[in-house]
Design an enzyme around this catalytic site. Structure first.
Site, PDB file in Angstrom:
ATOM      1  CB  SER A 142      41.923  -4.686   6.002  1.00 22.07           C
ATOM      2  OG  SER A 142      41.125  -5.779   5.596  1.00 22.07           O
ATOM      3  CE1 TYR A 155      43.850  -4.217   0.862  1.00 21.91           C
ATOM      4  CE2 TYR A 155      42.604  -5.955   1.960  1.00 21.91           C
ATOM      5  CZ  TYR A 155      42.805  -4.621   1.676  1.00 21.91           C
ATOM      6  OH  TYR A 155      41.946  -3.674   2.205  1.00 21.91           O
TER       7      TYR A 155
HETATM    8  N1  LIG Z   1      36.341  -1.067   1.026  1.00 24.52           N
HETATM    9  C1  LIG Z   1      36.626  -2.106   1.818  1.00 24.52           C
HETATM   10  O1  LIG Z   1      35.936  -3.153   1.804  1.00 24.52           O
HETATM   11  C2  LIG Z   1      37.790  -2.015   2.760  1.00 24.52           C
HETATM   12  C3  LIG Z   1      37.863  -2.929   3.811  1.00 24.52           C
HETATM   13  C4  LIG Z   1      38.941  -2.885   4.683  1.00 24.52           C
HETATM   14  C5  LIG Z   1      39.924  -1.924   4.498  1.00 24.52           C
HETATM   15  N2  LIG Z   1      39.824  -1.032   3.470  1.00 24.52           N
HETATM   16  C6  LIG Z   1      40.910  -0.053   3.309  1.00 24.52           C
HETATM   17  O2  LIG Z   1      40.388   1.251   3.301  1.00 24.52           O
HETATM   18  C7  LIG Z   1      41.295   2.128   2.617  1.00 24.52           C
HETATM   19  C8  LIG Z   1      40.487   3.017   1.699  1.00 24.52           C
HETATM   20  O3  LIG Z   1      39.933   2.224   0.672  1.00 24.52           O
HETATM   21  P1  LIG Z   1      38.467   2.470   0.096  1.00 24.52           P
HETATM   22  O4  LIG Z   1      37.700   1.251   0.379  1.00 24.52           O
HETATM   23  O5  LIG Z   1      37.960   3.793   0.513  1.00 24.52           O
HETATM   24  O6  LIG Z   1      38.822   2.430  -1.474  1.00 24.52           O
HETATM   25  P2  LIG Z   1      38.681   3.491  -2.654  1.00 24.52           P
HETATM   26  O7  LIG Z   1      37.306   4.045  -2.694  1.00 24.52           O
HETATM   27  O8  LIG Z   1      39.204   2.787  -3.856  1.00 24.52           O
HETATM   28  O9  LIG Z   1      39.699   4.654  -2.240  1.00 24.52           O
HETATM   29  C9  LIG Z   1      41.086   4.435  -2.293  1.00 24.52           C
HETATM   30  C10 LIG Z   1      41.804   5.759  -2.169  1.00 24.52           C
HETATM   31  O10 LIG Z   1      43.220   5.525  -2.208  1.00 24.52           O
HETATM   32  C11 LIG Z   1      43.802   6.505  -3.026  1.00 24.52           C
HETATM   33  N3  LIG Z   1      45.056   6.017  -3.615  1.00 24.52           N
HETATM   34  C12 LIG Z   1      45.321   4.760  -4.072  1.00 24.52           C
HETATM   35  N4  LIG Z   1      46.566   4.721  -4.582  1.00 24.52           N
HETATM   36  C13 LIG Z   1      47.111   5.957  -4.406  1.00 24.52           C
HETATM   37  C14 LIG Z   1      48.360   6.543  -4.722  1.00 24.52           C
HETATM   38  N5  LIG Z   1      49.353   5.848  -5.326  1.00 24.52           N
HETATM   39  N6  LIG Z   1      48.574   7.844  -4.414  1.00 24.52           N
HETATM   40  C15 LIG Z   1      47.603   8.566  -3.812  1.00 24.52           C
HETATM   41  N7  LIG Z   1      46.386   8.078  -3.501  1.00 24.52           N
HETATM   42  C16 LIG Z   1      46.146   6.781  -3.787  1.00 24.52           C
HETATM   43  C17 LIG Z   1      42.775   6.791  -4.094  1.00 24.52           C
HETATM   44  O11 LIG Z   1      43.039   8.063  -4.631  1.00 24.52           O
HETATM   45  P3  LIG Z   1      42.690   8.511  -6.176  1.00 24.52           P
HETATM   46  O12 LIG Z   1      41.350   7.935  -6.496  1.00 24.52           O
HETATM   47  O13 LIG Z   1      42.668  10.011  -6.078  1.00 24.52           O
HETATM   48  O14 LIG Z   1      43.767   7.962  -7.007  1.00 24.52           O
HETATM   49  C18 LIG Z   1      41.481   6.732  -3.297  1.00 24.52           C
HETATM   50  O15 LIG Z   1      41.203   7.995  -2.734  1.00 24.52           O
HETATM   51  C19 LIG Z   1      42.308   1.214   1.922  1.00 24.52           C
HETATM   52  O16 LIG Z   1      43.506   1.193   2.644  1.00 24.52           O
HETATM   53  C20 LIG Z   1      41.654  -0.166   1.998  1.00 24.52           C
HETATM   54  O17 LIG Z   1      42.594  -1.198   2.018  1.00 24.52           O
HETATM   55  C21 LIG Z   1      38.783  -1.041   2.615  1.00 24.52           C
END
Ligand SMILES: NC(=O)c1ccc[n+]([C@@H]2O[C@H](COP(=O)([O-])OP(=O)(O)OC[C@H]3O[C@@H](n4cnc5c(N)ncnc54)[C@H](OP(=O)(O)O)[C@@H]3O)[C@@H](O)[C@H]2O)c1
Length: 257
Positions: A142, A155
């Site tokens: 991130s 975070y």
């Molecule tokens: N969205 C943003 O603004 C943003 C910005 C920078 C970085 N990121 C990073 O991008 C990555 C993906 O996030 P996203 O934005 O796509 O969020 P998201 O839509 O909430 O997806 C998060 C994913 O993580 C999985 N997950 C969380 N805890 C878990 C666990 N204990 N075991 C297995 N799976 C787990 C969830 O699986 P289930 O739903 O199947 O539980 C889901 O598939 C993260 O690392 C986040 O920090 C996001």
């Protein structure tokens, strides 16, 4: 030996939602073999349906990655299905609000567990199979790993740790022919913030405000992040390792004023 793109095995955590889901579908377009890892089986099954329609072969692994032994069991399931691993994409992660003064130890540990410890364990388990394929790892970090923001302390620290994990592992695994990189997105429209407790009104306000905090004037899409991950995992990026690549509409260039 270079891995042949037509028969690669790509393991993606967080494949049920957001950036991980979009990444799975991007690799599916290239008809790669996919292992879709997450906890929500119905959501994984929906991604699997879309991926197989694009011509990919798939395997769902339903796992809470924080559970004891989950990283090793997940890697074993990957090898059991496709007998190889070429790319590990670590997209599973969580965010929560909190400052140095009000972040509980339990919340700190919860953040470090999925955002750092799980990835460390998955990377360890992946070394041996990745050495055989001269494969690579892409971690989803991130802008908060590279820059400091208030009220997301744990975070930010977890993502900074992930960036350094990426660099250290890249250095150590280079002699084995394994590349390790990270992508560092700004705000991307996914379920991440909703899951941290934002209701729809608060999330809409956050997205609107994000237009002003990202110099290009908008938030990112999961597909844009997936495209960068797809590139980093390809042979076209064969001389790139240890990088933490900003993909954030210029957010990392800004200073508060
Ligand atoms: N969205 C943003 O603004 C943003 C910005 C920078 C970085 N990121 C990073 O991008 C990555 C993906 O996030 P996203 O934005 O796509 O969020 P998201 O839509 O909430 O997806 C998060 C994913 O993580 C999985 N997950 C969380 N805890 C878990 C666990 N204990 N075991 C297995 N799976 C787990 C969830 O699986 P289930 O739903 O199947 O539980 C889901 O598939 C993260 O690392 C986040 O920090 C996001």
């Amino acid at each position: 030996m270079k891995s042949s793109s037509s028969s690669r095995c790509i393991a993606i955590t967080g494949a049920s939602s957001g950036i991980g889901r979009a990444t799975a579908l991007r690799f599916a377009e290239a008809k790669e073999n996919l292992v879709l890892i997450g906890r929500d089986h119905a959501a994984l099954a929906a991604v699997e349906k879309e991926a197989t329609a694009k011509g990919a072969q798939t395997q769902i692994v339903k796992a809470d990655l924080c559970a004891e032994g989950a990283a090793q069991q997940t890697t074993a399931a990957v090898l059991d299905r496709f007998s190889r691993l070429d790319v590990l994409v670590n997209a599973a992660g969580i965010i929560s609000l909190g400052t140095i003064e009000n972040t509980s130890l339990a919340e700190w540990d919860r953040m470090m567990d999925i955002n750092v410890r799980v990835i460390f364990r998955l990377m360890q388990a992946a070394v041996s199979p990745l050495e055989k394929t001269k494969g690579n790892i892409v971690n989803v970090s991130s802008v908060t790993g590279l820059r400091s923001f208030p009220n997301v302390l744990a975070y930010c620290v977890s993502k900074a740790a992930l960036d350094q994990l990426t660099r250290c592992a890249a250095l150590e695994l280079a002699p084995k022919g394994i590349r390790v990189n990270a992508v560092n997105p700004g705000v991307v429209a996914t379920n991440l913030h909703r899951r941290s407790g934002f209701d729809e009104q608060k999330y809409a306000a956050f997205l609107a405000h994000s237009k002003t905090t990202h110099p290009l004037g908008r938030v990112g899409s999961p597909e844009e992040i997936a495209e960068l991950i797809f590139f980093l995992a390809s042979d076209q990026a064969g001389w790139i390792t240890g990088e933490t690549i900003s993909i954030d509409g210029g957010r990392h260039l800004t200073c508060a004023r």
